[in-house]
Design an enzyme around this catalytic site. Structure first.
Site, PDB file in Angstrom:
ATOM      1  N   ASP A 497       0.831  -1.202   0.000  1.00 46.64           N
ATOM      2  CA  ASP A 497       0.000   0.000   0.000  1.00 46.64           C
ATOM      3  C   ASP A 497       0.864   1.250   0.000  1.00 46.64           C
ATOM      4  OD1 ASP A 497      -2.163  -1.607   0.153  1.00 46.64           O
ATOM      5  OD2 ASP A 497      -2.563  -1.281   2.279  1.00 46.64           O
ATOM      6  N   ASP A 499       0.409   3.718   1.870  1.00 49.71           N
ATOM      7  CA  ASP A 499       0.301   4.427   3.149  1.00 49.71           C
ATOM      8  C   ASP A 499       1.463   4.064   4.080  1.00 49.71           C
ATOM      9  OD1 ASP A 499      -0.201   1.879   3.901  1.00 49.71           O
ATOM     10  OD2 ASP A 499      -2.225   2.242   4.676  1.00 49.71           O
ATOM     11  N   ASP A 501       1.656   2.226   6.788  1.00 49.90           N
ATOM     12  CA  ASP A 501       1.785   0.798   7.079  1.00 49.90           C
ATOM     13  C   ASP A 501       2.453   0.055   5.920  1.00 49.90           C
ATOM     14  OD1 ASP A 501       0.854   0.730   9.581  1.00 49.90           O
ATOM     15  OD2 ASP A 501      -1.109  -0.173   9.113  1.00 49.90           O
TER      16      ASP A 501
END
Ligand code: TSJ
Length: 633
Positions: A497, A499, A501
Site C-alpha cells: 500500500d 500508506d 503501514d
C-alpha cells in the site's frame, strides 16, 4: 594575451562543451533530480581534492533561494596563470575543456570524483550561468560563463588577503527536469565526505529556509564507525583504527563490534563508495579472519581439534569502514563499482594484519570479547546448517515443493518471470485476478512479516512462515547455500500500500532482503511497484496520479472544476482491472529498482527502524513517510 590565440582556443572549446549539452546523460548519468545533485558533488569533489592535497581546511556550500549553488573553499585557489599549452588562464581551462582539471603537476592522490569522474567543465556546460572567483596572490579574480560560453575574460576585480576558490552556478532549466535541490540529499553525501576526510570542515546552508549543518570530524572514519554504531549495543568501547601507507596505497581502516548479528562494512576508494567491494575489501576480510584465528590458537582458545572460524563467523556484529586512496583505481564488474587493483589486496591485508595483531596484544580484553562473539556465531552457524539439512530433508526449503500460497506463473524461463510480493491476502486476491498467468507469479504475505533486525540469527529467521515461503519461491537457497543462478524470477517486485503501514512493510521486506539476499539487490533483481496515490475523474475520464506533485500538475492541466479526486489508501481499494492498468501491466507500469544507495542512511534506517529503540523507531516512521527513497533510484 594575443586575441588571435584566444579566439583559436575558444572555438575548440565550444565544440567540446556543446557535446555535453547535447547528451548530458553521458556525462552525469541523468538529467533527473539525481543528475541535478550530481553537479554539486562534482564541484565539491574538486574542493575536497584541495583538502586532500593539504591546502584547504574548510568548505562552505550554499543552496540559494533561486536553487543556485555556491561552493567556497579556503585552498590555494585554482591557478590563474596562463596554461602553457592552452594559452589561456588555467582556471578557464578547468571550466571550458572537457576532462581537464587538477592536472597541473599537483602531487598526491587525485580523487576521481563523482559517478563519472568528469569535472567542472561539465557542470559549467549544464549551468544557466557559472561564476568562478579565485582569491590568490593578493587579488580577487573573476570570470563568468553562461551555458558553457565565456561571457567575461578572467578579470581582477579587487584585492584580498585570503586565498580560496568560490564557484557559483545555477543548473540550466533547459537541461534538467528537476531544478529544486533537496537539502537532505546533499547533506548526506557531504557528511560522508567529511567522515572520509578527517579534519575537513564542511558547512552546508540552505538559504531557502535557513537550515544549516556543519560536518567536521577530527577522528575521520573512526567517527564514521561511531556514528554507524550509535544505536547499537557495543561489545567494546575502543575502536580499532589504522591510517597507514603501503606500496603507494593509503590504507585507513576503523572498526568496532556490536551485539547484533549482521556485518556492516563500508568500503571506499578515493572517497567513492564501492558497494560491491573488491580487492581492498578482500584484503581486509582475509586479515581479520587470519588474525582472529591466529590469536585464538596462540592463546589456546581454539584447541588443536577445533576447526578455524570462518570469515562470516569473525564478522558477526562488525561495523567497519575501509577507505583507501590509490593513484590509478581500476573498477570492474557489471556496474564498474568493484575495485580490481591486485596489489591493493596485499597492501590492505598487510597493514590490517600488522596493526590488528598489535591491537590485540595491547587490548587482550577486546580480543577475548571478539573471539567469544565468533564462537557464538560459529555455533549458530552449525545449528543453522543442521536445521537447514533437516528442513531440506523435509523438503520445506526445496524448490520443488513450492509454498501453498504461491500462485506461480507457467513460464519456466526465469528471465521472463516475475514474482509480486503482495501485502495482505485481499490485495493478493486482486493481484491474482489481475496478473498475466504466463509470466507473473503472486505471493501474498500476511500482515507484518518478521522483523529480522530484532529476531536474531538466521536459524530463527528461517523458522518464520512468510520468510520460508519467500525463500522457497525464490529458489536460490539462503546463507551458505545461496546460489543466484537458481533464481526462479528475474524480477522480484514488492507491492505494498502507498500508506505508512505499507511503507513499513516494504521496509521490513527490504531489510530482510538486504540482510539475507543482498546478492539479489546488487544483482538488480529487486523492484518496488508504484501504485497510484490518486484517481482524478473528470468528464468520465480517469487520470491515475502517482505523487502529490503530479496531482498538482494534472489539476493544472485539466482544470480544478468538477474533478472527483479519490485517494487510494491501499491496493485493496482498486479492483483487478485498475490494479493491472496502473501497477502491473509491464507496458504501462513504472518500477523502481531497489539499490543500496548510501551507507549513512541505509544503516540509519535499518537500525533505527528495526533495532531495539522503540522510541526512535516511532519517531523515524513519523518523520519519514517516504523512507524507501534512500533505497530507490
Ligand atoms: F570544480 C571546480 F573546478 F569548479 C572547483 C575547484 C570548485 C571549487 C569550489 C574549488 C576548486 C578548487 C581547485 N579549489 N582548489 C583548487 N585547487 C587547484 O585547482 C590547484 C591549486 C594549486 C595547485 C598546485 O599545484 O599548486 C594545483 C591545483 C589543482
Amino acid at each position: 594575451m594575443a586575441d588571435e590565440k584566444y579566439d583559436a582556443s575558444q572555438i575548440q572549446i565550444l565544440e567540446g562543451l556543446e557535446a555535453v549539452r547535447k547528451r548530458p546523460g553521458m556525462y552525469i548519468g541523468s538529467t533527473s533530480s539525481r543528475g541535478l545533485h550530481h553537479l554539486v558533488f562534482e564541484i565539491v569533489d574538486n574542493a575536497v581534492d584541495e583538502a586532500l592535497a593539504g591546502r584547504c581546511s574548510s568548505i562552505e556550500i550554499t543552496i540559494h533561494e533561486d536553487n543556485s549553488i555556491s561552493v567556497l573553499d579556503d585552498g590555494n585557489g585554482i591557478p590563474t596563470g596562463i596554461h602553457p599549452t592552452a594559452g589561456i588562464p588555467a582556471v578557464e581551462v578547468v571550466f571550458t575543456i572537457l576532462h581537464a582539471g587538477g592536472k597541473f603537476g599537483g602531487s598526491g592522490y587525485k580523487v576521481a570524483g563523482g559517478l563519472h569522474g568528469v569535472g567542472a567543465s561539465v557542470v559549467n556546460a549544464l549551468s544557466e550561468y557559472l561564476e568562478v572567483t579565485v582569491y590568490q596572490n593578493g587579488s580577487v579574480y573573476k570570470q563568468r560563463y553562461e551555458r558553457g560560453d565565456v561571457m567575461t575574460p578572467l578579470e581582477v576585480i579587487g584585492k584580498t588577503n585570503n586565498t580560496g576558490t568560490l564557484v557559483h552556478f545555477k543548473p540550466d532549466g533547459q537541461i534538467f527536469e528537476e531544478t529544486v535541490y533537496d537539502f537532505d540529499v546533499l547533506a548526506k553525501r557531504i557528511q560522508e565526505m567529511a567522515f572520509l576526510t578527517k579534519g575537513l570542515k564542511i558547512k552546508i546552508t540552505d538559504k531557502r529556509d535557513g537550515k544549516e549543518e556543519i560536518f567536521h570530524y577530527e577522528g575521520g572514519i573512526k567517527e564514521f564507525v561511531e556514528f554507524l554504531n550509535t544505536e547499537k549495543k557495543l561489545l567494546h568501547d575502543k575502536i580499532f583504527y589504522v591510517d597507514n601507507e603501503k606500496n603507494n596505497t593509503s590504507v585507513e581502516v576503523a572498526f568496532q563490534y556490536n551485539d547484533g548479528y549482521s556485518e556492516l562494512i563500508g568500503s571506499f576508494v578515493n572517497n567513492i563508495n564501492t558497494p560491491e567491494g573488491g580487492t581492498h575489501l578482500a584484503g581486509f576480510k582475509s586479515a581479520i579472519t587470519k588474525v582472529i584465528n591466529d590469536y585464538a590458537r596462540a592463546n589456546n582458545i581454539l584447541k588443536e581439534k577445533d576447526v578455524n572460524f570462518s570469515g562470516d563467523d569473525t564478522r558477526e556484529g562488525l561495523t567497519a569502514i575501509i577507505s583507501i586512496k590509490i593513484q590509478d583505481p581500476q573498477f570492474e564488474g557489471q556496474t564498474k563499482q568493484k575495485l580490481g587493483n591486485k596489489d591493493v589486496r596485499f597492501a590492505v591485508d598487510s597493514v590490517v594484519t600488522e596493526h590488528l595483531t598489535y591491537f590485540f596484544e595491547e587490548n587482550p580484553a577486546i580480543a577475548k570479547i571478539i573471539i567469544e562473539k565468533a564462537i557464538l556465531a560459529a555455533r549458530a552457524r552449525d545449528a543453522a546448517k543442521k536445521a537447514r539439512e533437516l528442513t531440506r530433508r523435509k523438503s520445506v526449503l526445496e524448490s520443488t515443493t513450492l509454498p501453498g500460497k504461491l500462485s506461480d506463473c507457467s513460464e519456466k524461463d526465469p528471465s521472463k518471470c516475475e514474482i509480486y510480493l503482495v501485502e495482505g491476502d485481499s490485495a493478493g486476491g486482486s493481484a491474482k485476478q489481475a496478473r498475466t498467468r504466463l509470466t507473473q507469479a503472486i505471493l501474498p504475505l500476511k500482515g507484518k512479516i518478521l522483523n529480522v533486525e530484532k529476531a536474531g540469527r538466521i536459524d530463527k529467521i528461517l523458522a518464520n512462515e512468510e520468510i520460508k515461503a519467500m525463500i522457497t519461491a525464490f529458489g536460490t537457497g539462503v546463507g551458505e547455500d545461496f546460489d543466484v543462478s537458481k533464481l526462479r524470477y528475474h524480477k522480484i517486485i514488492i507491492m505494498t500500500d502507498a500508506d505508512v503501514d505499507g511503507e513499513h512493510i516494504r521496509t521490513l521486506m527490504l531489510t530482510f532482503l538486504y540482510r539475507y539476499f543482498r546478492g539479489l539487490i546488487e544483482g538488480g533483481y529487486i523492484y518496488i511497484a508504484q501504485p497510484p496515490l490518486y484517481k482524478a475523474r473528470k468528464a468520465k475520464k480517469d487520470y491515475y496520479v502517482y505523487s502529490d506533485k503530479e496531482l498538482e500538475k494534472v489539476l493544472n492541466e485539466i482544470g480544478r472544476e468538477n474533478v472527483d479526486i479519490q485517494r487510494f489508501k491501499g491496493l485493496g481499494e482498486m479492483d483487478a482491472e485498475q490494479l493491472w492498468d496502473t501497477t502491473m501491466d509491464p507496458e504501462k507500469r513504472t518500477l523502481k529498482k531497489a539499490q543500496i544507495e548510501d551507507l549513512v542512511t541505509t544503516d540509519e534506517i535499518f537500525s533505527t527502524l528495526m533495532g531495539e529503540r522503540v522510541d526512535l523507531r516511532k519517531k523515524f516512521i513519523e518523520e519519514h513517510a517516504k523512507y524507501a527513497s534512500n533505497i530507490d533510484v
